[in-house]
Every structure is written in structure tokens, then in C-alpha cells.
Design an enzyme around this catalytic site. Sequence first.
Site, PDB file in Angstrom:
ATOM      1  N   LYS A  22       0.586   4.533 -16.838  1.00  0.00           N
ATOM      2  CA  LYS A  22       0.153   5.617 -15.941  1.00  0.00           C
ATOM      3  C   LYS A  22       1.127   5.776 -14.796  1.00  0.00           C
ATOM      4  CE  LYS A  22      -2.990   4.880 -12.562  1.00  0.00           C
ATOM      5  NZ  LYS A  22      -2.592   5.409 -11.251  1.00  0.00           N
ATOM      6  N   ASN A  23       1.514   4.648 -14.188  1.00  0.00           N
ATOM      7  CA  ASN A  23       2.331   4.731 -12.973  1.00  0.00           C
ATOM      8  C   ASN A  23       3.782   5.146 -13.238  1.00  0.00           C
ATOM      9  OD1 ASN A  23       0.119   4.085 -11.512  1.00  0.00           O
ATOM     10  ND2 ASN A  23       0.811   2.052 -10.857  1.00  0.00           N
ATOM     11  N   ARG A 102      -3.611  10.746  -5.088  1.00  0.00           N
ATOM     12  CA  ARG A 102      -2.607  10.507  -4.069  1.00  0.00           C
ATOM     13  C   ARG A 102      -1.174  10.773  -4.545  1.00  0.00           C
ATOM     14  NH1 ARG A 102      -1.563   7.899   0.673  1.00  0.00           N
ATOM     15  NH2 ARG A 102       0.490   7.018   0.489  1.00  0.00           N
ATOM     16  N   CYS A 126      -7.901   6.352   1.175  1.00  0.00           N
ATOM     17  CA  CYS A 126      -8.586   6.047  -0.080  1.00  0.00           C
ATOM     18  C   CYS A 126      -9.259   4.700   0.084  1.00  0.00           C
ATOM     19  CB  CYS A 126      -7.632   6.062  -1.256  1.00  0.00           C
ATOM     20  SG  CYS A 126      -6.607   4.618  -1.342  1.00  0.00           S
ATOM     21  N   ARG A 131      -3.095   3.982   3.718  1.00  0.00           N
ATOM     22  CA  ARG A 131      -1.994   4.506   2.907  1.00  0.00           C
ATOM     23  C   ARG A 131      -1.297   5.712   3.543  1.00  0.00           C
ATOM     24  NH1 ARG A 131      -3.840   4.096  -3.369  1.00  0.00           N
ATOM     25  NH2 ARG A 131      -1.654   3.853  -3.778  1.00  0.00           N
ATOM     26  N   PRO A 132      -0.524   5.479   4.611  1.00  0.00           N
ATOM     27  CA  PRO A 132       0.176   6.583   5.275  1.00  0.00           C
ATOM     28  C   PRO A 132       1.349   7.129   4.447  1.00  0.00           C
ATOM     29  CG  PRO A 132       0.774   4.485   6.263  1.00  0.00           C
ATOM     30  CD  PRO A 132      -0.273   4.188   5.232  1.00  0.00           C
ATOM     31  N   VAL A 133       1.970   8.224   4.934  1.00  0.00           N
ATOM     32  CA  VAL A 133       3.127   8.799   4.214  1.00  0.00           C
ATOM     33  C   VAL A 133       4.384   8.813   5.080  1.00  0.00           C
ATOM     34  CG1 VAL A 133       1.786  10.212   2.599  1.00  0.00           C
ATOM     35  CG2 VAL A 133       2.433  11.158   4.831  1.00  0.00           C
ATOM     36  N   ASP A 134       4.377   7.999   6.149  1.00  0.00           N
ATOM     37  CA  ASP A 134       5.510   8.018   7.086  1.00  0.00           C
ATOM     38  C   ASP A 134       6.854   7.715   6.402  1.00  0.00           C
ATOM     39  OD1 ASP A 134       4.174   5.514   6.728  1.00  0.00           O
ATOM     40  OD2 ASP A 134       5.450   4.628   8.262  1.00  0.00           O
ATOM     41  N   LYS A 172       9.993  -0.672   4.829  1.00  0.00           N
ATOM     42  CA  LYS A 172       8.984  -1.368   4.021  1.00  0.00           C
ATOM     43  C   LYS A 172       9.156  -0.874   2.587  1.00  0.00           C
ATOM     44  CE  LYS A 172       3.980  -1.877   4.042  1.00  0.00           C
ATOM     45  NZ  LYS A 172       2.738  -1.563   4.703  1.00  0.00           N
ATOM     46  N   VAL A 173       8.896  -1.733   1.625  1.00  0.00           N
ATOM     47  CA  VAL A 173       9.071  -1.311   0.226  1.00  0.00           C
ATOM     48  C   VAL A 173       7.917  -0.396  -0.177  1.00  0.00           C
ATOM     49  CG1 VAL A 173       9.227  -2.076  -2.165  1.00  0.00           C
ATOM     50  CG2 VAL A 173      10.244  -3.457  -0.349  1.00  0.00           C
ATOM     51  N   VAL A 175       6.783   2.104  -3.508  1.00  0.00           N
ATOM     52  CA  VAL A 175       7.076   2.612  -4.846  1.00  0.00           C
ATOM     53  C   VAL A 175       7.172   4.139  -4.799  1.00  0.00           C
ATOM     54  CG1 VAL A 175       6.205   2.776  -7.210  1.00  0.00           C
ATOM     55  CG2 VAL A 175       5.902   0.659  -5.916  1.00  0.00           C
ATOM     56  N   ASP A 317      -1.865  -4.605  -8.246  1.00  0.00           N
ATOM     57  CA  ASP A 317      -2.739  -3.935  -9.210  1.00  0.00           C
ATOM     58  C   ASP A 317      -3.380  -4.904 -10.206  1.00  0.00           C
ATOM     59  OD1 ASP A 317      -2.297  -1.529  -8.021  1.00  0.00           O
ATOM     60  OD2 ASP A 317      -1.006  -0.709  -9.593  1.00  0.00           O
ATOM     61  N   ILE A 339      -0.161  -6.230   0.133  1.00  0.00           N
ATOM     62  CA  ILE A 339       0.317  -4.841  -0.018  1.00  0.00           C
ATOM     63  C   ILE A 339      -0.650  -3.842   0.633  1.00  0.00           C
ATOM     64  CG2 ILE A 339       1.121  -3.067  -1.646  1.00  0.00           C
ATOM     65  CD1 ILE A 339       2.832  -5.581  -1.804  1.00  0.00           C
ATOM     66  N   ARG A 409      -9.602   6.909 -14.808  1.00  0.00           N
ATOM     67  CA  ARG A 409      -8.351   7.348 -14.172  1.00  0.00           C
ATOM     68  C   ARG A 409      -7.162   6.573 -14.746  1.00  0.00           C
ATOM     69  NH1 ARG A 409      -8.115   5.957  -8.571  1.00  0.00           N
ATOM     70  NH2 ARG A 409      -5.989   6.484  -9.058  1.00  0.00           N
TER      71      ARG A 409
HETATM   72  C1  UD1 Z   1       2.024   2.580  -6.274  1.00  0.00           C
HETATM   73  C2  UD1 Z   1       1.112   2.521  -7.468  1.00  0.00           C
HETATM   74  C3  UD1 Z   1      -0.113   1.666  -7.160  1.00  0.00           C
HETATM   75  C4  UD1 Z   1       0.307   0.298  -6.653  1.00  0.00           C
HETATM   76  C5  UD1 Z   1       1.295   0.433  -5.503  1.00  0.00           C
HETATM   77  C6  UD1 Z   1       1.862  -0.889  -5.045  1.00  0.00           C
HETATM   78  C7  UD1 Z   1       1.437   4.632  -8.589  1.00  0.00           C
HETATM   79  C8  UD1 Z   1       0.861   5.937  -8.991  1.00  0.00           C
HETATM   80  N1  UD1 Z   1       0.677   3.865  -7.817  1.00  0.00           N
HETATM   81  O1  UD1 Z   1       1.299   3.227  -5.254  1.00  0.00           O
HETATM   82  O2  UD1 Z   1      -0.864   1.539  -8.374  1.00  0.00           O
HETATM   83  O3  UD1 Z   1      -0.840  -0.390  -6.189  1.00  0.00           O
HETATM   84  O4  UD1 Z   1       2.406   1.258  -5.892  1.00  0.00           O
HETATM   85  O5  UD1 Z   1       2.471  -1.550  -6.095  1.00  0.00           O
HETATM   86  O6  UD1 Z   1       2.531   4.269  -8.977  1.00  0.00           O
HETATM   87  N2  UD1 Z   1       3.128   2.730   2.842  1.00  0.00           N
HETATM   88  C9  UD1 Z   1       3.355   3.102   4.145  1.00  0.00           C
HETATM   89  N3  UD1 Z   1       3.935   4.324   4.390  1.00  0.00           N
HETATM   90  C10 UD1 Z   1       4.287   5.171   3.373  1.00  0.00           C
HETATM   91  C11 UD1 Z   1       4.084   4.761   2.035  1.00  0.00           C
HETATM   92  C12 UD1 Z   1       3.490   3.526   1.793  1.00  0.00           C
HETATM   93  O7  UD1 Z   1       3.037   2.389   5.074  1.00  0.00           O
HETATM   94  O8  UD1 Z   1       4.810   6.252   3.662  1.00  0.00           O
HETATM   95  C13 UD1 Z   1       2.498   1.420   2.584  1.00  0.00           C
HETATM   96  C14 UD1 Z   1       1.181   1.537   1.825  1.00  0.00           C
HETATM   97  O9  UD1 Z   1       0.108   1.848   2.668  1.00  0.00           O
HETATM   98  C15 UD1 Z   1       1.083   0.152   1.213  1.00  0.00           C
HETATM   99  C16 UD1 Z   1       2.549  -0.188   0.905  1.00  0.00           C
HETATM  100  O10 UD1 Z   1       3.334   0.678   1.718  1.00  0.00           O
HETATM  101  O11 UD1 Z   1       0.587  -0.741   2.167  1.00  0.00           O
HETATM  102  C17 UD1 Z   1       2.966  -0.009  -0.527  1.00  0.00           C
HETATM  103  O12 UD1 Z   1       2.556   1.260  -0.966  1.00  0.00           O
HETATM  104  P1  UD1 Z   1       3.347   2.062  -2.082  1.00  0.00           P
HETATM  105  O13 UD1 Z   1       4.299   1.153  -2.777  1.00  0.00           O
HETATM  106  O14 UD1 Z   1       3.876   3.316  -1.505  1.00  0.00           O
HETATM  107  O15 UD1 Z   1       2.182   2.435  -3.100  1.00  0.00           O
HETATM  108  P2  UD1 Z   1       2.056   3.754  -3.958  1.00  0.00           P
HETATM  109  O16 UD1 Z   1       3.408   4.242  -4.356  1.00  0.00           O
HETATM  110  O17 UD1 Z   1       1.116   4.702  -3.301  1.00  0.00           O
END
Ligand code: UD1
Length: 430
Positions: A22-23, A102, A126, A131-134, A172-173, A175, A317, A339, A409
Amino acid sequence: MDRIRIVGGNELKGTIPISGAKNAALPLMIASLLTSDTLTLENVPHLADVEQLLRILGNHGVDVAVNGRRERQEESYSRTINFTCRTIVDTTAPYELVSKMRASFWVIGPLLAREGQARVSLPGGCAIGTRPVDLFLEGLQALGATLEVDAGYVNATAPKGGLIGARYVFPKVSVGATHVMMMAATLARGTTVIENAAREPEVVDLAKCLTAMGAKISGAGTQTITVDGVTSLSGARHRVLPDRIETGTYAMAVAMAGGDVVLEGTEASLLDNALDTLRLAGAHITETETGLRVVRNGNGIQPVDITTEPFPGFPTDLQAQFMALMTRSSGVSNITETIFENRFMHVQELARLGARISLSGQTARVEGVTRLKGAPVMATDLRASVSLVIAGLAAEGETMVSRVYHLDRGFERLEEKLTRCGAVVERVSD
Ligand code: UD1
């Protein structure tokens, strides 16, 4: 609303076909926005999240043709789908669609790269945290985008002539932010260097597909990804890699229930850390010609401590599923989540089955018990809900999991895959 009924106590024996990830499927589908040619994806899992993204892509002008022929029809619903986006008809991703999933926020990268503008709803919170988008916004700004957040939407505009390659170090890492930066950079002018990039196999899969489409990407799977921008991308054909989370989930189910199961069509290298952890817990895991064989016969479940980390560490996950397994271990295990800040919603539900778990900050202390007893429980998010199914497999009597739309899902035909191995798992429609 559907529920899943499990009667615990049976060992698992047989084969389980592993679906496409899925991911990986989600970002690969989004990459179809980057070209006016047809992108063909094979092994796309049949899941509610995929269907939702098909609707979102349709709104932007992607024409979707699902191949009538099902692959390995008797075993999997995974499909081959053609995505063709001749022109982008709408650069807005509305709240009504983005709030349901998301990952749909990720369309911001391709829309900005191809059309020079995007208006995308903020995804909102969620169940597993804020889960911010910064990181997405900072990354796109580094490529020259002008961003403004207004009335719940991100309005993004590229400079005249398009995005401009740059070096960006993720603090920060992430995905998702790595996927988006990589996609946006494919059509930028000049070279982009993404530092502290996510190394997940799904990032590598996306890079492979983008490369097949004509992108110039190196370093995917390492912390530094370099993208040399090109003026346009073409169509391609790409097979979605196997789902490592589904693989790990069923491996944990076998470790929990006992038995001997071959997980077909998957690869150990996608989840070495989780498999090593399961070996320490008492499962015997070997690679076969077709996938992985997981066995637990007679011997008990040993306690193992884990800490979730970005790849190649133990995946967040699989944290809930591993916690379910640890509820039956012969000692105490500590499970630390690094995470997501609120990913322990399953603790209270596992407790309803008789698990002994105490929470202290980001760590759950799980004291193994000799028996779990079936009860009604509620799914709270995707991975948490499957942890309840795993616990139910080893619980005495009946476990009824409600709110299974979370499961739909991300797990293709879960009840069927478990039933064919001898478990008593059925969907009950009210
Ligand atoms: C993806 C996976 C999800 C998995 C996660 C971590 C998909 C569809 N989903 O989610 O199943 O649990 O990776 O392996 O692939 N963060 C920030 N700012 C941002 C973006 C992220 O602070 O702008 C934080 C998040 O809140 C979290 C961390 O970074 O604490 C990691 O999140 P992220 O790797 O972005 O997860 P997703 O890509 O949403």
C-alpha cells in the site's frame, strides 16, 4: 458496519500470498500526475486507500483504466492499472477528499512541478498523532516555491520557469516528505540534493519508477538522494514491490498462533530488522524460493524489547502487532515508540483481552500472560486493528473486532488469507 469475528486457538498452516505494498502504491499512483503519458502499475493492492486515491487523482484529470484480468486470480486481487493524465484539469485537492486520507496531500509535489501551482487542503490530525506538514512545506520552499497557508489550504506557486533545484537537509526523517521532494525535483531546473532522506524500500521503489519514466535520480535508499531535473517525464510500466508490513503482520500472526506458513511473493530484505526480532521471540524464519517460511512449533514466545525507528530500524507500522505477540511472552518486554507520539491506542483494547500493559511516556511495558480471553474490541487505526486480530488468534473463545473499515484501508482480504491457513476469522455484516 462490518465486524470481524475470530475464534482463537487454531494453529496456522498453509500459504499466504503477500500483496503489493500500500505504502508504495500510493506514491507511485501520485507520480502519474507528472507525465501526460500512461503509467502502468502492476500488483496494485485492492484496498480502500487505493480506491480513495483513485477518486482524488480522477479529480485532477487522471484517467484510470483497471485491467480486467486479475493477476493470480485465485490468490490475489492485486491489479494492473493504467493511469493517464493528459492534462491536469484541476490543481486543487479539496478538504473533502484530502481529509479522508493523509497521503493524498502528497499530490502537492507533482502538481507544483508540472503546473507551477497547487492548492491542497491541509490533511488534519489523525488517531496516531498530530502529524504536521512543516517538512513538506520547507522542502518545497527550498525548491523556490512560494507558499501561503490560508483557510485550511496550502497555496503553492513555483517561480516563473518552474521549481529550481537546491540542497535541502531534512531536520527529521519523513517518508512522505521524501517522496514529495523527490517527485517535485524530477522536473525542477538543475540539481536537487535531499539530505537526511527516508531510506524506506517504498522510497527506493518510487525512485525506480520515476527513473523508468525518465527521471535522473541517484542515492535512493541512502540518506542522500540526488535528482538532476529533466524537462519532461514519459510513461513507464512498473511493478509495486511486496508489502513488508503485511509480511511482518502475518509472520507475527504465525508466531502468535503457532504453526507453519509460507508467505508467498515477499522478500526478507524488506524487513530484516523485524524478522530478526521475531527470531529472538522464538519464530523460525527461513527464505524459500517463493518467499518466507515462518514456523513456531511448541516452544514458547520469548520477551524482546523493541524501539521503533525509521528504516532500517524496527517499523512503527509493526509496533502494535509486535505488542500483541508480546502479551503472550514468558516475561516482560519494553516497547518504545519514537515515530508517532500517540501510537498506543491499541493498549486499552489489548487489555480488554487480558493483556497486562502499562504505559510510561513513549514506552509500553508488556508483562506476558499465560492466557488471553476473547472479548469485543474496537479498531482505532489501521495497524492497531490488525494487532487485535493477532491477539484474537491466540485468545480463548470469541473476539469481535468492530470498526473494521480501518483494516480494509490496508489489508487485502485479511479474513480470507487467515482462513485458508486454518484460522477461524469471518466478516460479520450487520
Ligand atoms: C508513512 C507511512 C506510514 C508510516 C510512516 C512512518 C505511507 C502512506 N504511510 O507515513 O504507514 O507509519 O511513514 O514510517 O507511506 N512529520 C513532521 N512534519 C512533517 C512530516 C512528518 O513532523 O512535515 C513527523 C510525523 O508527525 C512523524 C514523523 O515525522 O512523527 C514521521 O512521519 P512520516 O515519515 O512523514 O510518515 P508518513 O509519510 O505520513
